[in-house]
Design an enzyme around this catalytic site. Structure first.
Site, mmCIF file in Angstrom:
data_model
loop_
_atom_site.group_PDB
_atom_site.id
_atom_site.type_symbol
_atom_site.label_atom_id
_atom_site.label_comp_id
_atom_site.label_asym_id
_atom_site.label_seq_id
_atom_site.Cartn_x
_atom_site.Cartn_y
_atom_site.Cartn_z
ATOM 1 N N LYS A 1 -35.592 23.200 -5.353
ATOM 2 C CA LYS A 1 -37.126 22.676 -5.123
ATOM 3 C C LYS A 1 -38.087 23.792 -5.247
ATOM 4 O O LYS A 1 -38.893 23.801 -5.617
ATOM 5 C CB LYS A 1 -37.121 22.115 -3.884
ATOM 6 C CG LYS A 1 -38.403 21.320 -3.619
ATOM 7 C CD LYS A 1 -39.090 20.928 -2.271
ATOM 8 C CE LYS A 1 -39.694 22.533 -1.667
ATOM 9 N NZ LYS A 1 -40.377 22.335 -0.509
ATOM 10 N N ASP B 1 -38.740 16.851 -3.480
ATOM 11 C CA ASP B 1 -38.310 16.830 -1.866
ATOM 12 C C ASP B 1 -38.313 15.396 -1.324
ATOM 13 O O ASP B 1 -38.242 14.490 -2.285
ATOM 14 C CB ASP B 1 -39.566 17.794 -1.108
ATOM 15 C CG ASP B 1 -41.033 17.005 -1.206
ATOM 16 O OD1 ASP B 1 -40.915 15.879 -1.800
ATOM 17 O OD2 ASP B 1 -41.689 17.490 -0.811
#
Length: 414
Positions: free
Chosen positions: A275, A294
């Site tokens: 991420k 996320d």
């Protein structure tokens, strides 16, 4: 001491760039978790740091306005010039002063041309104003009706093109964190390790720390004392690894390599997962196709796009991250990361009032259509019951309308 610039005081202190709000909205772009260094210093005025300079930005319907403050070095030079001018003026006659004054004005005018062009270019580069956001919205709208509804309200959300060092080390701080706390951590990081730039209204602004400052062996302990926890080690070790293994220009060099290669390279750094790597790729390395995933984005994929893969999982695996990214890239195209940022922004709690307007506008149109259908139904009932008693007809009409209206309301609630 300088004061924060306010547009209502007049445009004398401001410079401008043509930019309509459909292309950029500061209150969305600067507060949606891309950069953590901007503060709203007065209503509609945002102050932060770009390229080692402190800026205040504001906008009108078709113009982006900016004011750049002098940093400490420039302020010191200005004071020295004034002192020298004051000493020499005692020895000069009036004619010499007039002549030198004219020459100085001409010199200042010539010198001022370059900084203005540089500042405007920095601003255009930072907001990537070369990308036509309206054209992207048109493309996305054809491919994705849901995104079109959101984007019609959340117009002007742009991707920033940040300095890669600032972007990387800011996002290392985002692990298990929320935006307001990240802002505080990044600010403390700059105060502890960055160079002071200027003071405005008793607030001192700092440049983002250099890789050398971040890599120092004393940094981990210092940042732990400032509340960084386990992130302190990641910050120091990543900076050290970059300098020892790759060199100071390595991060910027990743702008010229393909997205998968850049993401893989970033993931070799301590504290950088998929991420964070995607955030850095999207927000500083020109990888517009990168889709950071996320829990927010995962919920959006499941809730709004019926994305079923990994629905029974409790955490986001690398495979799930790749699958969601590919799903959105196939749907939105090469600027998928920009499209994702619109949905991410709309999902933040701070912008829920704006999102509620979308929910209010759409049902209102549906309600008007349904009420028209009710009126049509009642009219047909009236025609069928024509010739019956007025009282009986009135009851029929009333019952019809009430029943139809009740159905409409129940459908809207569901």
């Amino acid at each position: 001491m300088a004061k924060h610039a306010v547009f209502s005081s007049g445009t004398r202190l401001w410079k401008s760039v043509d930019c309509v709000k459909s292309q950029l909205r500061l209150e969305l772009t600067l507060a949606c978790g891309q950069s953590f260094r901007w503060r709203e210093t007065s209503e509609g005025h945002w102050t932060g740091v770009i390229g080692g300079r402190v800026w205040t930005l504001t906008q009108t319907d078709d113009t982006l306005w900016y004011h750049v403050y002098k940093n400490k070095v420039e302020q010191t030079k200005g004071c020295d010039r004034k002192r020298r001018a004051g000493t020499s003026s005692l020895e000069e006659n009036k004619s010499e002063k007039k002549f030198k004054g004219r020459v100085k004005e001409e010199e200042d005018e010539q010198v001022a041309v370059t900084p203005v062009k540089e500042e405007e270019q920095m601003l255009r580069d930072y907001f990537q104003l070369n990308v036509n956001l309206e054209e992207l919205h048109t493309h996305w709208g054809k491919a994705d009706p849901h995104l079109k509804q959101i984007a019609d309200i959340f117009t002007g959300v742009r991707m920033l093109r940040q300095d890669p060092t600032e972007c990387l080390f800011s996002f290392i701080c985002t692990s298990n964190n929320h935006i307001s706390r990240i802002q505080g951590m990044v600010e403390r990081l700059c105060q502890a390790l960055g160079s002071p730039l200027c003071q405005v209204d008793q607030t001192t602004y700092y440049d983002f720390p250099s890789l050398t400052a971040l890599a120092d062996s004393s940094v981990e302990a210092r940042l732990r004392d400032l509340g960084f926890g386990y992130r302190a080690r990641f910050l120091q070790q990543s900076a050290k690894q970059i300098l020892e293994t790759h060199g100071p220009q390595w991060l910027k060099g990743l702008r010229s390599v393909p997205y998968p290669q850049a993401r893989h390279a970033l993931r070799t750094l301590p504290g950088v997962g998929t991420k964070v790597a995607d955030c850095v790729c999207l927000m500083s390395l020109d990888k517009a196709e990168a889709v950071p995933v996320d829990t927010h984005v995962w919920q959006i994929a499941k809730r709004d796009y019926k994305f079923a893969s990994g629905s029974t999982q409790k955490t986001i695996t690398d495979k799930l991250h790749r699958d969601i990214g590919e799903f959105f890239r196939n749907l939105w195209g090469p600027y998928a990361g920009w499209a994702q940022s619109v949905l991410f922004c709309a999902d933040l709690k701070k912008f829920q009032k704006m999102k509620e307007t979308l929910c209010l506008v759409q049902p209102k149109k549906e309600e008007e259509d349904e009420e028209e259908e009710v009126r049509t139904t009642c009219k047909k009932t009236k025609m069928k019951t024509e010739g019956k008693e007025t009282v009986k007809h009135g009851k029929t009409k009333s019952a019809c309308c009430k029943k139809a209206t009740k159905c409409v309301k129940n459908e809207r609630v569901l």
